[in-house]
Design a protein around this motif. Structure first.
Motif, PDB file in Angstrom:
ATOM      1  N   LEU A  78       0.818  -1.206   0.000  1.00 57.17           N
ATOM      2  CA  LEU A  78       0.000   0.000   0.000  1.00 57.17           C
ATOM      3  C   LEU A  78       0.853   1.258   0.000  1.00 57.17           C
ATOM      4  O   LEU A  78       0.499   2.269  -0.636  1.00 57.17           O
ATOM      5  N   ASP A  79       1.976   1.213   0.670  1.00 53.66           N
ATOM      6  CA  ASP A  79       2.868   2.364   0.673  1.00 53.66           C
ATOM      7  C   ASP A  79       3.470   2.580  -0.712  1.00 53.66           C
ATOM      8  O   ASP A  79       3.614   3.722  -1.174  1.00 53.66           O
ATOM      9  N   THR A  80       3.817   1.487  -1.386  1.00 56.52           N
ATOM     10  CA  THR A  80       4.330   1.589  -2.764  1.00 56.52           C
ATOM     11  C   THR A  80       3.259   2.141  -3.696  1.00 56.52           C
ATOM     12  O   THR A  80       3.535   2.987  -4.563  1.00 56.52           O
ATOM     13  N   LEU A  81       2.030   1.678  -3.524  1.00 55.09           N
ATOM     14  CA  LEU A  81       0.926   2.180  -4.334  1.00 55.09           C
ATOM     15  C   LEU A  81       0.697   3.666  -4.093  1.00 55.09           C
ATOM     16  O   LEU A  81       0.434   4.433  -5.035  1.00 55.09           O
ATOM     17  N   PHE A  82       0.810   4.095  -2.856  1.00 53.74           N
ATOM     18  CA  PHE A  82       0.673   5.518  -2.543  1.00 53.74           C
ATOM     19  C   PHE A  82       1.734   6.340  -3.252  1.00 53.74           C
ATOM     20  O   PHE A  82       1.444   7.409  -3.826  1.00 53.74           O
ATOM     21  N   ALA A  83       2.981   5.868  -3.242  1.00 59.57           N
ATOM     22  CA  ALA A  83       4.069   6.604  -3.880  1.00 59.57           C
ATOM     23  C   ALA A  83       3.863   6.692  -5.398  1.00 59.57           C
ATOM     24  O   ALA A  83       4.078   7.762  -6.001  1.00 59.57           O
ATOM     25  N   ARG A 103      -6.480  11.647  -4.929  1.00 58.00           N
ATOM     26  CA  ARG A 103      -7.530  11.016  -4.131  1.00 58.00           C
ATOM     27  C   ARG A 103      -7.226   9.532  -3.922  1.00 58.00           C
ATOM     28  O   ARG A 103      -7.358   9.001  -2.813  1.00 58.00           O
ATOM     29  N   LEU A 104      -6.824   8.848  -4.985  1.00 57.00           N
ATOM     30  CA  LEU A 104      -6.472   7.432  -4.865  1.00 57.00           C
ATOM     31  C   LEU A 104      -5.211   7.254  -4.019  1.00 57.00           C
ATOM     32  O   LEU A 104      -5.103   6.287  -3.251  1.00 57.00           O
ATOM     33  N   ALA A 105      -4.260   8.168  -4.158  1.00 59.38           N
ATOM     34  CA  ALA A 105      -3.026   8.069  -3.375  1.00 59.38           C
ATOM     35  C   ALA A 105      -3.299   8.197  -1.884  1.00 59.38           C
ATOM     36  O   ALA A 105      -2.754   7.446  -1.067  1.00 59.38           O
ATOM     37  N   ALA A 108      -4.841   5.039  -0.548  1.00 58.38           N
ATOM     38  CA  ALA A 108      -3.824   4.010  -0.319  1.00 58.38           C
ATOM     39  C   ALA A 108      -3.031   4.308   0.950  1.00 58.38           C
ATOM     40  O   ALA A 108      -2.687   3.401   1.716  1.00 58.38           O
ATOM     41  N   GLN A 109      -2.723   5.587   1.152  1.00 62.19           N
ATOM     42  CA  GLN A 109      -1.977   5.971   2.357  1.00 62.19           C
ATOM     43  C   GLN A 109      -2.787   5.681   3.611  1.00 62.19           C
ATOM     44  O   GLN A 109      -2.252   5.198   4.624  1.00 62.19           O
ATOM     45  N   ASN A 110      -4.098   5.959   3.565  1.00 60.13           N
ATOM     46  CA  ASN A 110      -4.952   5.694   4.717  1.00 60.13           C
ATOM     47  C   ASN A 110      -5.069   4.194   4.989  1.00 60.13           C
ATOM     48  O   ASN A 110      -5.089   3.763   6.152  1.00 60.13           O
ATOM     49  N   GLN A 111      -5.140   3.389   3.946  1.00 55.14           N
ATOM     50  CA  GLN A 111      -5.196   1.940   4.125  1.00 55.14           C
ATOM     51  C   GLN A 111      -3.892   1.399   4.702  1.00 55.14           C
ATOM     52  O   GLN A 111      -3.898   0.476   5.521  1.00 55.14           O
TER      53      GLN A 111
END
Length: 201
Positions: A78-83, A103-105, A108-111
């Motif tokens: 999830l952290d990689t997806l946020f980045a 918004r999607l980032a 992902a950060q919240n998850q």
């Protein structure tokens, strides 16, 4: 290993009931999804089922190593997806693309944050305090006999009686004839002959 799964059945169950119970087993459902998505290559579904059952048995016995490893891996993903999403948002040429990617980032950060919070609660469970509550009520005295008047009433009545006394122990005689007032001396007290003979009841 054969792809056929061994399922224990009883004489009370029909073949359809056994099949339904087999399909709804959590390990079988997960194995079917993994195999159908080609995530495990040519691994037989039975091997996946037995591995999942082994991990489930470990968790049931209190070994949370697999669950902790899974949460850590998911937090990294999830952290990689946020980045990646945040990077795409910064490279967007239009405001709509920037807002969508950001918004999607942030989701992902919240998850990722929630996953790490779950991991922390799994490592150090919250202490639940059981507080005994004591209901302490005021004691009520019920007297079915003669009720004694409150002290405040007795005191106020005594004070009213004292106001009717000229001196200590001497009460005013409200029936005595009063003297004429100094403002109007002519208004003297009537004599017996001028008084009416009829008394109002």
């Amino acid at each position: 290993m054969s792809d056929a799964l061994k399922v224990n059945s009883s004489q009370e169950e029909t073949e359809e009931q056994v099949f339904a119970r087999n399909c709804l087993t959590p390990e079988n459902l997960s194995a079917a999804m993994l195999v159908s998505g080609n995530l495990l290559g040519t691994t037989p579904v039975t091997d996946v089922v037995y591995e999942l059952k082994r991990q489930t048995a470990a968790i049931n016995s209190g070994d949370m190593t697999r669950a902790e490893d899974m949460l850590v891996a998911q937090a990294h993903s999830l952290d990689t997806l946020f980045a990646q999403l945040a990077s795409r948002a910064l490279r967007a040429k239009h405001m709509e693309g920037l807002e969508s990617y950001m918004r999607l980032a942030l989701k992902a950060q919240n998850q990722a944050r929630a996953t790490l919070q779950t991991l922390g609660e799994l490592k150090t469970p919250k202490q639940v305090a059981f507080v005994k509550q004591a209901n302490i009520g005021n004691q009520v005295l019920v007297n079915n006999g003669i009720q004694e008047k409150p002290a405040r009433t007795r005191k106020s009545k005594k004070a009213q009686n004292e106001l009717l006394e000229v001196e200590h122990g001497e009460r005013l005689d409200t029936r005595a004839t009063g003297a004429a007032g100094g403002t109007d001396p002519a208004m003297a007290t009537m004599g017996p002959k001028h008084r009416t003979t009829q008394h109002r009841g």
